[in-house]
Structure formats: structure tokens, C-alpha cells
Write a protein that holds these residues in place. Structure first.
Motif, PDB file in Angstrom:
ATOM      1  N   GLY A   1     -16.155 -12.667  10.006  1.00 13.13           N
ATOM      2  CA  GLY A   1     -15.354 -13.841  10.317  1.00 13.13           C
ATOM      3  C   GLY A   1     -14.372 -14.243   9.240  1.00 13.13           C
ATOM      4  O   GLY A   1     -13.658 -15.246   9.381  1.00 13.13           O
ATOM      5  N   SER A   2     -14.293 -13.453   8.161  1.00 13.24           N
ATOM      6  CA  SER A   2     -13.401 -13.817   7.052  1.00 13.24           C
ATOM      7  C   SER A   2     -11.948 -13.459   7.313  1.00 13.24           C
ATOM      8  O   SER A   2     -11.048 -13.947   6.621  1.00 13.24           O
ATOM      9  N   GLY A   3     -11.712 -12.568   8.291  1.00 12.20           N
ATOM     10  CA  GLY A   3     -10.338 -12.198   8.616  1.00 12.20           C
ATOM     11  C   GLY A   3     -10.014 -10.734   8.428  1.00 12.20           C
ATOM     12  O   GLY A   3      -8.869 -10.318   8.622  1.00 12.20           O
ATOM     13  N   LYS A   4     -11.018  -9.903   8.073  1.00 11.34           N
ATOM     14  CA  LYS A   4     -10.750  -8.487   7.814  1.00 11.34           C
ATOM     15  C   LYS A   4     -10.150  -7.783   9.035  1.00 11.34           C
ATOM     16  O   LYS A   4      -9.139  -7.070   8.928  1.00 11.34           O
ATOM     17  N   THR A   5     -10.779  -7.977  10.185  1.00  9.00           N
ATOM     18  CA  THR A   5     -10.297  -7.294  11.394  1.00  9.00           C
ATOM     19  C   THR A   5      -8.932  -7.812  11.807  1.00  9.00           C
ATOM     20  O   THR A   5      -8.088  -7.040  12.288  1.00  9.00           O
TER      21      THR A   5
ATOM     22  N   LYS B   1      -7.523  -0.012  -4.977  1.00  9.99           N
ATOM     23  CA  LYS B   1      -7.218  -1.427  -5.143  1.00  9.99           C
ATOM     24  C   LYS B   1      -8.019  -2.187  -4.089  1.00  9.99           C
ATOM     25  O   LYS B   1      -8.486  -1.587  -3.113  1.00  9.99           O
ATOM     26  N   SER B   2      -8.188  -3.488  -4.289  1.00  2.00           N
ATOM     27  CA  SER B   2      -9.016  -4.229  -3.346  1.00  2.00           C
ATOM     28  C   SER B   2      -8.592  -5.688  -3.284  1.00  2.00           C
ATOM     29  O   SER B   2      -7.897  -6.203  -4.179  1.00  2.00           O
ATOM     30  N   LEU B   3      -9.013  -6.359  -2.211  1.00  3.98           N
ATOM     31  CA  LEU B   3      -8.895  -7.802  -2.124  1.00  3.98           C
ATOM     32  C   LEU B   3     -10.069  -8.324  -1.315  1.00  3.98           C
ATOM     33  O   LEU B   3     -10.658  -7.608  -0.507  1.00  3.98           O
ATOM     34  N   ARG B   4     -10.425  -9.568  -1.565  1.00  5.45           N
ATOM     35  CA  ARG B   4     -11.540 -10.200  -0.859  1.00  5.45           C
ATOM     36  C   ARG B   4     -11.021 -11.402  -0.086  1.00  5.45           C
ATOM     37  O   ARG B   4     -10.210 -12.182  -0.605  1.00  5.45           O
ATOM     38  N   LEU B   5     -11.517 -11.529   1.138  1.00  3.15           N
ATOM     39  CA  LEU B   5     -11.131 -12.653   1.982  1.00  3.15           C
ATOM     40  C   LEU B   5     -12.306 -13.594   2.187  1.00  3.15           C
ATOM     41  O   LEU B   5     -13.448 -13.165   2.323  1.00  3.15           O
ATOM     42  N   GLU B   6     -11.994 -14.871   2.186  1.00 10.50           N
ATOM     43  CA  GLU B   6     -12.943 -15.903   2.608  1.00 10.50           C
ATOM     44  C   GLU B   6     -12.203 -16.872   3.493  1.00 10.50           C
ATOM     45  O   GLU B   6     -11.205 -17.472   3.073  1.00 10.50           O
ATOM     46  N   ALA B   7     -12.674 -16.990   4.736  1.00  7.39           N
ATOM     47  CA  ALA B   7     -12.048 -17.908   5.707  1.00  7.39           C
ATOM     48  C   ALA B   7     -10.539 -17.714   5.796  1.00  7.39           C
ATOM     49  O   ALA B   7      -9.770 -18.662   5.852  1.00  7.39           O
ATOM     50  N   GLY B   8     -10.123 -16.452   5.785  1.00  7.39           N
ATOM     51  CA  GLY B   8      -8.716 -16.141   5.975  1.00  7.39           C
ATOM     52  C   GLY B   8      -7.851 -16.243   4.736  1.00  7.39           C
ATOM     53  O   GLY B   8      -6.631 -16.056   4.803  1.00  7.39           O
ATOM     54  N   LYS B   9      -8.453 -16.513   3.578  1.00  7.24           N
ATOM     55  CA  LYS B   9      -7.702 -16.645   2.341  1.00  7.24           C
ATOM     56  C   LYS B   9      -8.113 -15.554   1.356  1.00  7.24           C
ATOM     57  O   LYS B   9      -9.279 -15.174   1.295  1.00  7.24           O
TER      58      LYS B   9
ATOM     59  N   LEU C   1       0.852  -1.187   0.000  1.00  9.33           N
ATOM     60  CA  LEU C   1       0.000   0.000   0.000  1.00  9.33           C
ATOM     61  C   LEU C   1       0.886   1.236   0.000  1.00  9.33           C
ATOM     62  O   LEU C   1       1.698   1.421   0.908  1.00  9.33           O
ATOM     63  N   LYS C   2       0.715   2.065  -1.013  1.00 10.65           N
ATOM     64  CA  LYS C   2       1.536   3.267  -1.169  1.00 10.65           C
ATOM     65  C   LYS C   2       0.788   4.516  -0.706  1.00 10.65           C
ATOM     66  O   LYS C   2      -0.421   4.499  -0.488  1.00 10.65           O
ATOM     67  N   SER C   3       1.530   5.593  -0.582  1.00 14.72           N
ATOM     68  CA  SER C   3       0.967   6.877  -0.183  1.00 14.72           C
ATOM     69  C   SER C   3      -0.175   7.264  -1.110  1.00 14.72           C
ATOM     70  O   SER C   3      -0.044   7.218  -2.338  1.00 14.72           O
ATOM     71  N   GLY C   4      -1.325   7.637  -0.515  1.00 13.69           N
ATOM     72  CA  GLY C   4      -2.476   8.081  -1.286  1.00 13.69           C
ATOM     73  C   GLY C   4      -3.371   6.971  -1.798  1.00 13.69           C
ATOM     74  O   GLY C   4      -4.463   7.250  -2.298  1.00 13.69           O
ATOM     75  N   GLU C   5      -2.942   5.723  -1.667  1.00 10.13           N
ATOM     76  CA  GLU C   5      -3.770   4.608  -2.125  1.00 10.13           C
ATOM     77  C   GLU C   5      -4.796   4.219  -1.059  1.00 10.13           C
ATOM     78  O   GLU C   5      -4.562   4.384   0.138  1.00 10.13           O
ATOM     79  N   ILE C   6      -5.918   3.699  -1.520  1.00 14.12           N
ATOM     80  CA  ILE C   6      -6.941   3.140  -0.634  1.00 14.12           C
ATOM     81  C   ILE C   6      -7.102   1.667  -0.988  1.00 14.12           C
ATOM     82  O   ILE C   6      -7.573   1.335  -2.081  1.00 14.12           O
ATOM     83  N   LEU C   7      -6.673   0.807  -0.092  1.00 12.78           N
ATOM     84  CA  LEU C   7      -6.851  -0.631  -0.278  1.00 12.78           C
ATOM     85  C   LEU C   7      -8.059  -1.068   0.531  1.00 12.78           C
ATOM     86  O   LEU C   7      -8.088  -0.915   1.751  1.00 12.78           O
ATOM     87  N   ARG C   8      -9.051  -1.583  -0.174  1.00  7.99           N
ATOM     88  CA  ARG C   8     -10.279  -2.017   0.491  1.00  7.99           C
ATOM     89  C   ARG C   8     -10.293  -3.542   0.626  1.00  7.99           C
ATOM     90  O   ARG C   8     -10.064  -4.257  -0.361  1.00  7.99           O
ATOM     91  N   ILE C   9     -10.563  -4.003   1.842  1.00 10.24           N
ATOM     92  CA  ILE C   9     -10.677  -5.430   2.104  1.00 10.24           C
ATOM     93  C   ILE C   9     -12.147  -5.763   2.295  1.00 10.24           C
ATOM     94  O   ILE C   9     -12.808  -5.198   3.170  1.00 10.24           O
ATOM     95  N   ARG C  10     -12.650  -6.664   1.472  1.00 10.11           N
ATOM     96  CA  ARG C  10     -14.027  -7.131   1.596  1.00 10.11           C
ATOM     97  C   ARG C  10     -14.043  -8.555   2.136  1.00 10.11           C
ATOM     98  O   ARG C  10     -13.062  -9.284   2.028  1.00 10.11           O
ATOM     99  N   GLY C  11     -15.194  -8.939   2.661  1.00 10.48           N
ATOM    100  CA  GLY C  11     -15.358 -10.300   3.150  1.00 10.48           C
ATOM    101  C   GLY C  11     -16.470 -10.353   4.176  1.00 10.48           C
ATOM    102  O   GLY C  11     -16.769  -9.356   4.828  1.00 10.48           O
TER     103      GLY C  11
ATOM    104  N   ILE D   1      -4.467   4.405   3.048  1.00 11.25           N
ATOM    105  CA  ILE D   1      -5.652   3.993   3.803  1.00 11.25           C
ATOM    106  C   ILE D   1      -5.946   2.517   3.564  1.00 11.25           C
ATOM    107  O   ILE D   1      -6.052   2.074   2.407  1.00 11.25           O
ATOM    108  N   LEU D   2      -6.067   1.772   4.656  1.00 17.44           N
ATOM    109  CA  LEU D   2      -6.505   0.376   4.604  1.00 17.44           C
ATOM    110  C   LEU D   2      -7.913   0.334   5.179  1.00 17.44           C
ATOM    111  O   LEU D   2      -8.125   0.627   6.359  1.00 17.44           O
ATOM    112  N   LEU D   3      -8.872   0.004   4.340  1.00 16.65           N
ATOM    113  CA  LEU D   3     -10.290   0.089   4.669  1.00 16.65           C
ATOM    114  C   LEU D   3     -10.918  -1.294   4.643  1.00 16.65           C
ATOM    115  O   LEU D   3     -10.964  -1.937   3.587  1.00 16.65           O
TER     116      LEU D   3
END
Length: 222
Positions: free
Chosen positions: A49-53, A210-218, A36-46, A195-197
Motif C-alpha cells: 500500500g505504499s505506492g510501489k505498484t 540504487k534504491s528508494l523507499r516509499l511510505e504512503a506514497g512519499k 534510471l540509466k541503461s544497466g542500472e537496477i533501481l529497487r523500490i521498497r515499501g 530494471i525497475l524492481l
């Protein structure tokens, strides 16, 4: 990876975490990598219980991974001393409930977070920036949800962090308050904050770079 570390505010390299949720279930966060670079917003979906927190807690140097490495502002967060220093110098965190002290005023909450500097004028300027200066002397337990989230972001930003972590910041807010939080996120990104959202709220769709999706920690999609 070396180039990512040098050019990024946050780098996860094959980060894994295992723990027992209850007597019958184990949770595994498996080999997560991203930068994650300066000014980027990486969004984590899931889903819940998927592991976001867990990812946010590791990024905030509040939880130590079992394997892999975490670099913040170009430094590896290996030792406890280094984690404490990097957290204070580089990271702001806003949890879902904003985590303010209800019995303190909004201004007092910022002063407590100001690493003992007690710079009242800077704290008031921060509140004014987010249009809640009128709440400076109101106890945090008496303000609305949207105001509480903005106050939580003010507190997280008072030490000018380069990395802001947001855990479901709009989950309990009405549409107007959610729009306020989205505007703040967009403004901070434009000012260079990384920002990590973590959020599944569709009202925040389109904010991320940018984004990534988690399911059961993967990671199942990025």
C-alpha cells in the motif's frame, strides 16, 4: 533534468497521482522524481500500500499521472498514442503472478506477446536462454512458480525492451526459484537492460545499483 532525459531510459519528474481507495481513504503518490540509466537496477521498497505498484504502472505507461512528467527512452509519454508506441517498443513488464494465459502453452504465450510477428524460432531461443525450452509445449497453468516467473520474463523480453519492470517477482517463490530470478535480473542488467524492481524480499538484497523507499506514497529514503 534535460541531461537526465537524454542519458536515461526512464525519468520521473515530480510525478503525482491521487485516487480514492475506498469511501474513507484517499491515496496520494506525491512528487516522485528519479532517473534510471541503461544497466542500472533501481529497487523500490515499501510496505504493502505504499505506492510501489502505482510507480510501476506509471513507469509502464499503464496509469497516467495527475501531475509531473514521465520520459521513456528520451521521449515524453504524454499522449495515449505515444504511450502505446513507447510501451510496445521499449518496455517489458512482469507482474507478481507473471500474467501468462494458463490455457496456452509457454511457447504460445510468447508468440502472442511477439507483436503479431509469430517468430517461433526467436521464441524458442528465448526459452533456451533461460533454460526452460523443455516447457515450450506445456500449458502455463501446469508449470511451477519459478518456471512461471522465468516464462513471464521471457515473454516480457521477447520484443527486446530497454526497460524491464518487475513487481514483487519472488514473493511467492521458494529459495531456489528466487535465486533463479535474481540470476536472471543480474544477467539482464549486465546486458544493459534498465530494471525497475519493486520488492521487499531480502533475498534480492544487493542486486540494486540504487534504491528508494516509499511510505504512503512519499519518498522517505533514497
Amino acid at each position: 533534468m534535460t541531461q537526465d532525459i537524454e542519458n536515461s531510459i526512464l525519468v520521473f519528474d515530480q510525478v503525482s497521482k491521487r485516487y480514492i481507495r475506498d469511501a474513507n481513504r484517499r491515496f496520494v503518490l506525491g512528487k516522485i522524481s528519479f532517473s534510471l540509466k541503461s544497466g542500472e537496477i533501481l529497487r523500490i521498497r515499501g510496505d504493502s500500500g505504499s505506492g510501489k505498484t502505482t510507480v510501476l504502472r506509471i513507469a509502464g505507461l499503464l496509469t497516467v499521472p495527475d501531475r509531473g512528467s514521465v520520459h521513456v527512452c528520451g521521449e515524453e509519454a504524454a499522449s495515449e498514442k505515444n504511450r502505446d508506441r513507447l510501451r510496445a517498443a521499449c518496455i517489458g513488464i512482469v507482474f507478481q503472478n507473471a500474467n501468462l494465459f494458463d490455457h496456452l502453452t509457454v511457447l504460445q504465450n510468447l508468440l502472442v506477446a511477439d507483436q503479431g510477428n509469430g517468430n517461433r524460432e526467436e521464441c524458442l531461443e528465448m526459452l533456451a536462454r533461460f533454460n526452460i525450452q523443455r516447457l515450450a509445449n506445456v500449458k502455463a497453468g501446469r508449470i511451477s512458480g519459478g518456471e512461471l516467473q522465468r516464462a513471464g520474463i521471457c515473454r516480457a523480453l521477447i520484443n527486446r525492451p530497454r526497460l524491464l519492470l518487475l513487481d514483487e517477482p519472488t514473493s511467492s517463490l521458494d529459495d531456489a526459484a528466487a535465486d533463479e530470478v535474481a540470476s536472471v535480473i543480474r544477467m539482464l542488467s549486465e546486458r544493459g537492460v534498465a530494471i525497475l524492481l519493486a520488492s521487499h524480499d531480502p533475498r534480492l538484497d544487493g542486486l540494486e545499483t540504487k534504491s528508494l523507499r516509499l511510505e504512503a506514497g512519499k519518498v522517505v529514503m533514497s
